[in-house]
Enzyme design. Structure first.
Site, PDB file in Angstrom:
ATOM      1  N   ASP A  97       0.790  -1.228   0.000  1.00  0.00           N
ATOM      2  CA  ASP A  97       0.000   0.000   0.000  1.00  0.00           C
ATOM      3  C   ASP A  97       0.825   1.281   0.000  1.00  0.00           C
ATOM      4  OD1 ASP A  97       1.055  -0.084   2.585  1.00  0.00           O
ATOM      5  OD2 ASP A  97      -0.802  -0.864   3.447  1.00  0.00           O
ATOM      6  N   GLU A 119      -0.451  -9.089  -0.894  1.00  0.00           N
ATOM      7  CA  GLU A 119      -0.959  -8.499   0.347  1.00  0.00           C
ATOM      8  C   GLU A 119      -2.170  -7.624   0.048  1.00  0.00           C
ATOM      9  OE1 GLU A 119       1.568  -7.469   4.120  1.00  0.00           O
ATOM     10  OE2 GLU A 119       0.913  -5.563   3.267  1.00  0.00           O
ATOM     11  N   GLU A 133      -1.862   4.978   3.253  1.00  0.00           N
ATOM     12  CA  GLU A 133      -1.878   3.572   2.847  1.00  0.00           C
ATOM     13  C   GLU A 133      -3.288   3.019   2.615  1.00  0.00           C
ATOM     14  OE1 GLU A 133       2.000   4.234   5.061  1.00  0.00           O
ATOM     15  OE2 GLU A 133      -0.101   4.806   5.350  1.00  0.00           O
ATOM     16  N   HIS A 211       6.784   5.291  13.792  1.00  0.00           N
ATOM     17  CA  HIS A 211       7.190   6.099  12.650  1.00  0.00           C
ATOM     18  C   HIS A 211       6.034   6.545  11.760  1.00  0.00           C
ATOM     19  CE1 HIS A 211       6.708   2.153  10.734  1.00  0.00           C
ATOM     20  NE2 HIS A 211       6.540   2.820   9.620  1.00  0.00           N
ATOM     21  N   ARG A 213       2.874   8.244   9.875  1.00  0.00           N
ATOM     22  CA  ARG A 213       2.538   9.660   9.732  1.00  0.00           C
ATOM     23  C   ARG A 213       1.474  10.096  10.734  1.00  0.00           C
ATOM     24  NH1 ARG A 213       4.240  12.217   4.925  1.00  0.00           N
ATOM     25  NH2 ARG A 213       5.489  10.809   3.637  1.00  0.00           N
ATOM     26  N   HIS A 243      13.793   5.266  13.553  1.00  0.00           N
ATOM     27  CA  HIS A 243      13.623   5.548  12.128  1.00  0.00           C
ATOM     28  C   HIS A 243      14.481   6.749  11.728  1.00  0.00           C
ATOM     29  CE1 HIS A 243      11.564   6.073   8.263  1.00  0.00           C
ATOM     30  NE2 HIS A 243      11.014   4.895   8.460  1.00  0.00           N
TER      31      HIS A 243
END
Length: 398
Positions: A97, A119, A133, A211, A213, A243
């Site tokens: 994604d 997936e 995503e 990590h 958003r 990250h």
């Protein structure tokens, strides 16, 4: 007749999950994989591919400092415009994604090339979480010709959206295949300098990462402070592979960097990270990989999110949504440390994501799609507690 499949990916998680498929295709006379790296994650991606012995046939090298999602998507599409007509593959394979996933699928579709989505069918039900995503995978679902869903629930999501059931195959998740492969190659204890102290650590090891958003802004400091509180607990060591994104590092490092019981590492190479997961007792993360790998290793996994597109582990009891508040995170970690029954209930729950043989089903599904073999036997979730033997996960509750 051998079929050419352009495998388009750009991030470390994508690389981990498509690597077993690429390796298997190379050994299968039915297929010729052409590995197309967009370079969306540069250093972490290259390190991961090296571990799996994969060298891209094409590297679009789109990485640029602080570029926007729109710029990433545009640059991937721009790179594929000239490539796909020259390559003329029989299919374009994308995974998951990411921006690379969406751009690869759009490019394949616009060149009238069948798109294979590995997936497929994960849904959180909220287009804003995870962002971007959730929207990316929904859009790819409308484009793909073959949907390779990890779980029966993912397949059901696709069917509810009107996807032709005959184009959906339940395969299990290839991340479990990668994890099983890594177990055979992971360095021996004491072999990795960053992990030497953990080999001698007598107490609890909590592996933590954040990590996404949706964690940027107010949640990240809350998460960082919660990790400090957890590290203040008796006999607890918190390990944070931090990250590289400045939006994460610049916020978290000033809070956790000087705590005596928090070990901050740069992102680890894949095999080292797998060994760290095995050594850990509890995983606290907003990573999608952690939601799948933790259950496979029998590690109680606390998910730093409010919703998830991977509800199977939550229903099975091996993962728990804990949100991103300081109090909620500390409460749930403390509960697992102080309550052996609660810990064992999560550590011994059923792994719903795979048995380590998803790659075989992916190739069988592709063969059937191209008219080169029978339909793949689907993965049946819930038959395996773990795909791999956990290491040390019950050390504190025996």
């Amino acid at each position: 007749m051998q079929k050419t499949v352009a495998v388009v990916f750009g991030t470390r998680p994508e690389a981990i999950k498509v690597a077993p498929v690429i390796r298997a295709m190379r050994d299968d006379p039915r297929f010729r994989p052409v590995v197309v790296s967009t370079g969306q994650h540069r250093q972490m991606l290259d390190e991961t591919l090296q571990v799996f012995g994969i060298t891209p046939d094409v590297d679009l090298d789109i990485m640029a400092p602080r570029q926007s999602l729109s710029e990433v998507t545009y640059r991937v599409i721009q790179g594929l415009v000239g490539l796909l007509p020259d390559l003329a593959p029989d299919a374009v394979m994308v995974h998951g994604d990411t921006a690379t996933t969406l751009a690869g699928a759009i490019s394949g579709h616009q060149h009238r090339i069948p798109v294979i989505h590995v997936e497929a069918g994960l849904r959180s039900g909220d287009a804003r979480s995870p962002f971007p995503e959730e929207a990316n995978r929904r859009l790819v679902g409308q484009i793909a010709a073959l949907h390779l869903a990890p779980t029966p629930g993912n397949a059901a999501n696709l069917i509810r959206e009107g996807i032709d059931e005959s184009t959906i195959v339940v395969t299990g998740n290839t991340v479990i295949d990668a994890l099983r492969w890594s177990a055979e190659l992971a360095p021996a204890e004491g072999a990795d300098e960053p992990l030497l102290d953990l080999d001698r650590e007598p107490g609890w090891v909590v592996l933590a990462s954040a990590h996404r958003r949706e964690s940027w802004g107010k949640p990240l400091p809350e998460i960082a402070k919660a990790l400090c509180d957890v590290a203040d607990l008796e006999d607890v060591r918190v390990v944070v592979p931090l990250h590289r994104n400045p939006a994460v590092r610049d916020v978290m490092l000033p809070i956790i960097g000087e705590h005596p019981h928090i070990t901050v590492l740069d992102p680890l190479p894949y095999l080292q990270f797998c060994r760290l997961m095995r050594r850990s007792d509890i995983i606290v993360s907003d990573s999608s990989g952690a939601e799948e790998e933790g259950p496979a290793l029998g590690k109680p996994t606390l998910v730093l999110r409010d919703v998830t597109e991977r509800p199977e582990a939550v229903r099975a009891g091996t993962a728990r949504l804990v949100g991103r508040t300081r109090a909620g995170i500390v409460r749930e970690v403390t509960r697992l440390i102080n309550d052996p029954v609660a810990y064992a209930a999560m550590a011994e729950s059923v792994n719903p994501y795979g048995d380590g043989y998803a790659t075989e089903r992916v190739l069988d599904a592709m063969g059937h799609f191209f008219g080169m073999g029978p339909a793949a036997a689907p993965f049946i979730s819930g038959l395996h507690r773990t795909a791999l033997s956990p290491v040390g996960s019950l050390a504190h509750v025996a």
